[in-house]
Design an enzyme around this catalytic site. Structure first.
Site, PDB file in Angstrom:
ATOM      1  N   ARG A 170      54.792   9.629  35.799  1.00 53.41           N
ATOM      2  CA  ARG A 170      54.686  10.382  36.243  1.00 53.41           C
ATOM      3  C   ARG A 170      53.860  10.695  35.477  1.00 53.41           C
ATOM      4  O   ARG A 170      53.164  10.166  33.918  1.00 53.41           O
ATOM      5  CB  ARG A 170      55.601  11.420  36.471  1.00 53.41           C
ATOM      6  CG  ARG A 170      55.110  12.582  35.700  1.00 53.41           C
ATOM      7  CD  ARG A 170      56.385  13.662  35.834  1.00 53.41           C
ATOM      8  NE  ARG A 170      57.635  13.421  34.669  1.00 53.41           N
ATOM      9  CZ  ARG A 170      58.639  13.987  35.107  1.00 53.41           C
ATOM     10  NH1 ARG A 170      58.733  15.242  36.393  1.00 53.41           N
ATOM     11  NH2 ARG A 170      59.072  14.480  34.093  1.00 53.41           N
TER      12      ARG A 170
ATOM     13  N   ARG B  91      54.811  12.740  29.395  1.00 53.62           N
ATOM     14  CA  ARG B  91      54.992  12.805  29.103  1.00 53.62           C
ATOM     15  C   ARG B  91      55.816  12.580  27.890  1.00 53.62           C
ATOM     16  O   ARG B  91      56.305  11.626  27.628  1.00 53.62           O
ATOM     17  CB  ARG B  91      56.277  13.778  29.861  1.00 53.62           C
ATOM     18  CG  ARG B  91      56.120  14.977  30.474  1.00 53.62           C
ATOM     19  CD  ARG B  91      56.286  16.153  31.452  1.00 53.62           C
ATOM     20  NE  ARG B  91      57.983  16.181  30.755  1.00 53.62           N
ATOM     21  CZ  ARG B  91      58.957  15.928  31.717  1.00 53.62           C
ATOM     22  NH1 ARG B  91      59.122  16.524  32.478  1.00 53.62           N
ATOM     23  NH2 ARG B  91      60.464  15.969  31.523  1.00 53.62           N
TER      24      ARG B  91
ATOM     25  N   ARG C 206      68.460  11.970  30.304  1.00 54.72           N
ATOM     26  CA  ARG C 206      68.554  12.712  30.723  1.00 54.72           C
ATOM     27  C   ARG C 206      69.187  13.013  33.263  1.00 54.72           C
ATOM     28  O   ARG C 206      69.653  13.334  33.063  1.00 54.72           O
ATOM     29  CB  ARG C 206      67.034  13.171  31.395  1.00 54.72           C
ATOM     30  CG  ARG C 206      66.180  14.280  30.488  1.00 54.72           C
ATOM     31  CD  ARG C 206      64.842  13.866  30.269  1.00 54.72           C
ATOM     32  NE  ARG C 206      64.466  14.124  30.925  1.00 54.72           N
ATOM     33  CZ  ARG C 206      62.827  13.540  31.343  1.00 54.72           C
ATOM     34  NH1 ARG C 206      62.743  12.347  30.871  1.00 54.72           N
ATOM     35  NH2 ARG C 206      62.257  13.469  31.840  1.00 54.72           N
TER      36      ARG C 206
ATOM     37  N   ARG D  80      71.651  24.435  34.236  1.00 57.29           N
ATOM     38  CA  ARG D  80      71.608  22.878  33.973  1.00 57.29           C
ATOM     39  C   ARG D  80      72.764  23.087  33.843  1.00 57.29           C
ATOM     40  O   ARG D  80      73.755  21.403  33.849  1.00 57.29           O
ATOM     41  CB  ARG D  80      70.792  22.248  33.388  1.00 57.29           C
ATOM     42  CG  ARG D  80      69.360  22.728  33.797  1.00 57.29           C
ATOM     43  CD  ARG D  80      68.593  21.543  32.820  1.00 57.29           C
ATOM     44  NE  ARG D  80      67.666  21.637  33.322  1.00 57.29           N
ATOM     45  CZ  ARG D  80      66.299  20.474  32.527  1.00 57.29           C
ATOM     46  NH1 ARG D  80      66.325  19.284  32.623  1.00 57.29           N
ATOM     47  NH2 ARG D  80      65.026  20.755  32.809  1.00 57.29           N
TER      48      ARG D  80
ATOM     49  N   LYS E  99      60.609  18.883  42.292  1.00 59.47           N
ATOM     50  CA  LYS E  99      61.163  20.274  42.094  1.00 59.47           C
ATOM     51  C   LYS E  99      59.447  20.961  41.486  1.00 59.47           C
ATOM     52  O   LYS E  99      59.471  21.833  41.931  1.00 59.47           O
ATOM     53  CB  LYS E  99      62.282  20.407  40.618  1.00 59.47           C
ATOM     54  CG  LYS E  99      63.843  20.258  40.848  1.00 59.47           C
ATOM     55  CD  LYS E  99      64.492  20.799  39.828  1.00 59.47           C
ATOM     56  CE  LYS E  99      64.264  19.634  38.707  1.00 59.47           C
ATOM     57  NZ  LYS E  99      64.054  18.405  38.659  1.00 59.47           N
TER      58      LYS E  99
HETATM   59  P1  ADP Z   1      63.435  17.191  33.072  1.00 57.57           P
HETATM   60  O1  ADP Z   1      63.817  18.105  34.263  1.00 57.57           O
HETATM   61  O2  ADP Z   1      62.833  15.894  32.767  1.00 57.57           O
HETATM   62  O3  ADP Z   1      64.632  17.422  32.401  1.00 57.57           O
HETATM   63  P2  ADP Z   1      62.281  19.805  32.187  1.00 57.57           P
HETATM   64  O4  ADP Z   1      60.540  19.858  31.801  1.00 57.57           O
HETATM   65  O5  ADP Z   1      62.965  20.185  33.097  1.00 57.57           O
HETATM   66  O6  ADP Z   1      62.367  17.944  32.913  1.00 57.57           O
HETATM   67  O7  ADP Z   1      62.637  19.650  30.771  1.00 57.57           O
HETATM   68  C1  ADP Z   1      62.787  19.118  29.468  1.00 57.57           C
HETATM   69  C2  ADP Z   1      63.563  19.192  28.808  1.00 57.57           C
HETATM   70  O8  ADP Z   1      63.358  20.393  27.851  1.00 57.57           O
HETATM   71  C3  ADP Z   1      65.369  18.707  29.041  1.00 57.57           C
HETATM   72  O9  ADP Z   1      65.635  17.163  28.288  1.00 57.57           O
HETATM   73  C4  ADP Z   1      65.336  19.681  27.558  1.00 57.57           C
HETATM   74  O10 ADP Z   1      65.233  19.355  26.371  1.00 57.57           O
HETATM   75  C5  ADP Z   1      64.503  21.167  27.380  1.00 57.57           C
HETATM   76  N1  ADP Z   1      64.931  21.836  28.632  1.00 57.57           N
HETATM   77  C6  ADP Z   1      64.690  22.171  29.837  1.00 57.57           C
HETATM   78  N2  ADP Z   1      65.027  23.338  30.757  1.00 57.57           N
HETATM   79  C7  ADP Z   1      67.082  23.416  30.521  1.00 57.57           C
HETATM   80  C8  ADP Z   1      67.732  23.875  30.103  1.00 57.57           C
HETATM   81  N3  ADP Z   1      67.882  24.717  31.328  1.00 57.57           N
HETATM   82  N4  ADP Z   1      68.734  23.851  28.838  1.00 57.57           N
HETATM   83  C9  ADP Z   1      68.358  23.351  28.700  1.00 57.57           C
HETATM   84  N5  ADP Z   1      67.214  22.575  27.926  1.00 57.57           N
HETATM   85  C10 ADP Z   1      66.237  22.356  28.645  1.00 57.57           C
HETATM   86  P1  ADP Z   2      61.228  17.150  38.720  1.00 63.48           P
HETATM   87  O1  ADP Z   2      60.413  18.352  38.240  1.00 63.48           O
HETATM   88  O2  ADP Z   2      61.917  17.119  40.156  1.00 63.48           O
HETATM   89  O3  ADP Z   2      61.297  16.167  37.822  1.00 63.48           O
HETATM   90  P2  ADP Z   2      58.276  16.162  39.211  1.00 63.48           P
HETATM   91  O4  ADP Z   2      57.226  17.111  40.455  1.00 63.48           O
HETATM   92  O5  ADP Z   2      57.901  16.017  38.047  1.00 63.48           O
HETATM   93  O6  ADP Z   2      59.936  16.347  39.256  1.00 63.48           O
HETATM   94  O7  ADP Z   2      57.834  14.316  40.508  1.00 63.48           O
HETATM   95  C1  ADP Z   2      58.081  13.971  39.411  1.00 63.48           C
HETATM   96  C2  ADP Z   2      57.527  12.664  39.608  1.00 63.48           C
HETATM   97  O8  ADP Z   2      56.972  12.038  41.670  1.00 63.48           O
HETATM   98  C3  ADP Z   2      55.638  13.018  39.646  1.00 63.48           C
HETATM   99  O9  ADP Z   2      55.242  11.939  38.802  1.00 63.48           O
HETATM  100  C4  ADP Z   2      54.948  13.743  41.283  1.00 63.48           C
HETATM  101  O10 ADP Z   2      53.504  12.868  41.164  1.00 63.48           O
HETATM  102  C5  ADP Z   2      56.224  11.954  42.160  1.00 63.48           C
HETATM  103  N1  ADP Z   2      56.165  13.120  43.273  1.00 63.48           N
HETATM  104  C6  ADP Z   2      57.074  13.691  43.478  1.00 63.48           C
HETATM  105  N2  ADP Z   2      57.238  14.049  44.651  1.00 63.48           N
HETATM  106  C7  ADP Z   2      56.591  12.554  45.363  1.00 63.48           C
HETATM  107  C8  ADP Z   2      57.390  12.638  46.540  1.00 63.48           C
HETATM  108  N3  ADP Z   2      57.650  13.513  48.015  1.00 63.48           N
HETATM  109  N4  ADP Z   2      57.251  11.488  47.200  1.00 63.48           N
HETATM  110  C9  ADP Z   2      55.829  10.808  45.939  1.00 63.48           C
HETATM  111  N5  ADP Z   2      56.006  10.764  44.765  1.00 63.48           N
HETATM  112  C10 ADP Z   2      56.774  12.074  43.665  1.00 63.48           C
END
Ligand code: ADP
Ligand code: ADP
Ligand code: ZN
Length: 233
Positions: free
Chosen positions: A135, A168, A179, A96, A17
């Site tokens: 990542r 992270r 998650r 979410r 994403k």
């Molecule tokens: P990921 O998709 O890996 O969970 P994000 O960067 O989107 O990573 O979010 C990191 C953290 O931020 C989540 O694990 C949660 O603690 C918080 N967070 C993000 N978006 C939301 C949401 N819409 N509602 C509640 N908590 C959120």
């Molecule tokens: P999200 O925001 O959905 O959690 P990220 O964009 O942070 O996902 O991507 C997660 C990890 O996978 C990152 O390290 C990114 O560089 C890698 N990644 C994203 N898209 C691809 C893809 N199409 N093929 C391989 N690796 C990818």
């Protein structure tokens, strides 16, 4: 005033994403709004709100809905002031769960905004774990990399701003598993909520980054140009 026309990105952690949003937002006239990024920025402070957010964040749990909605609305209001010509937000990480989706519908109705589409990025779980454990992110500008799949030009250093890259704090095996379970339980069911309204565009996210980008842009362009979907176009 014409309302904003927002696009929601839904997909499990690691589906790409953030990676896709940074590439497609500007060409489509959208602004990338990621609640996770908003929280990471907020946590660089040291105050009661930042400490409260951190207590959920580091465990890989959802921050309470009221706090999350407040942080999102502050950002949308800021965009209205600073970027009056923007078309809409590319929402990444919100909503979410069902309560957040219903809250979003309410606030968008009050603002006279619409949801133009919900892009669903699908990727198998084994691939997600491989992506998340490699990542790397830039703590300064938010850019995302991967040790093997998307390495920076200079090892350990951001291509955009030169800052040292970090893992992270929630990309640990335990927090990743928690998650992904939360996603399956609370977020994936939202696809039905939006499917009933004909908003979902399914994308196979298990392909090279550029290919996924091209597919999403070609799918969204006609939607954003369609006045019945997007009043502000
Ligand atoms: P990921 O998709 O890996 O969970 P994000 O960067 O989107 O990573 O979010 C990191 C953290 O931020 C989540 O694990 C949660 O603690 C918080 N967070 C993000 N978006 C939301 C949401 N819409 N509602 C509640 N908590 C959120
Ligand atoms: P999200 O925001 O959905 O959690 P990220 O964009 O942070 O996902 O991507 C997660 C990890 O996978 C990152 O390290 C990114 O560089 C890698 N990644 C994203 N898209 C691809 C893809 N199409 N093929 C391989 N690796 C990818
Ligand atoms: Zn950077």
């Amino acid at each position: 005033m014409a309302g904003r026309c927002h696009v929601i990105l839904i997909g499990p952690q690691g589906s790409g994403k953030g990676t896709q949003a940074t590439r497609i937002a500007a060409p489509l006239g959208l602004v990338h709004v990621a609640t996770g990024d908003l929280f990471r920025q907020l946590m660089t402070r040291d105050d009661p709100l930042a400490r409260e957010v951190r207590s959920y964040y580091d465990r890989g749990e959802l921050v309470p809905d009221d706090v999350t909605l407040r942080v999102l609305l502050e950002r949308l209001d800021e965009l209205e002031r600073e970027l009056p010509s923007y078309r809409g937000a590319l929402l990444d990480g919100y909503p979410r769960n069902r309560a957040q989706a219903e809250a979003l519908d309410r606030v968008l109705r009050d603002r006279n905004d619409t949801i133009a589409a919900v892009v669903h990025l699908a990727v198998p779980r084994a691939v997600l774990i491989e992506r998340l454990s490699g990542r790397l992110i830039c703590p300064q500008c938010g850019a995302t990399y991967h040790r093997t799949f998307a390495p920076p030009r200079v090892e350990g250093q951001c291509d955009q701003c030169g800052a040292p890259l970090v893992q992270r704090s929630d990309d640990t095996p335990e927090a990743i598993a928690r998650r992904l379970d939360t996603y399956e339980q609370h977020t994936a069911p939202l696809l039905e909520y939006y499917r009933e309204r004909g908003l979902v565009i399914d994308i196979d996210g298990n392909r090279p980054i550029d290919e996924v980008t091209r597919t999403i842009v070609s799918a969204l362009e006609p939607v954003l140009a369609d006045p019945s979907r997007c009043r502000s176009s």
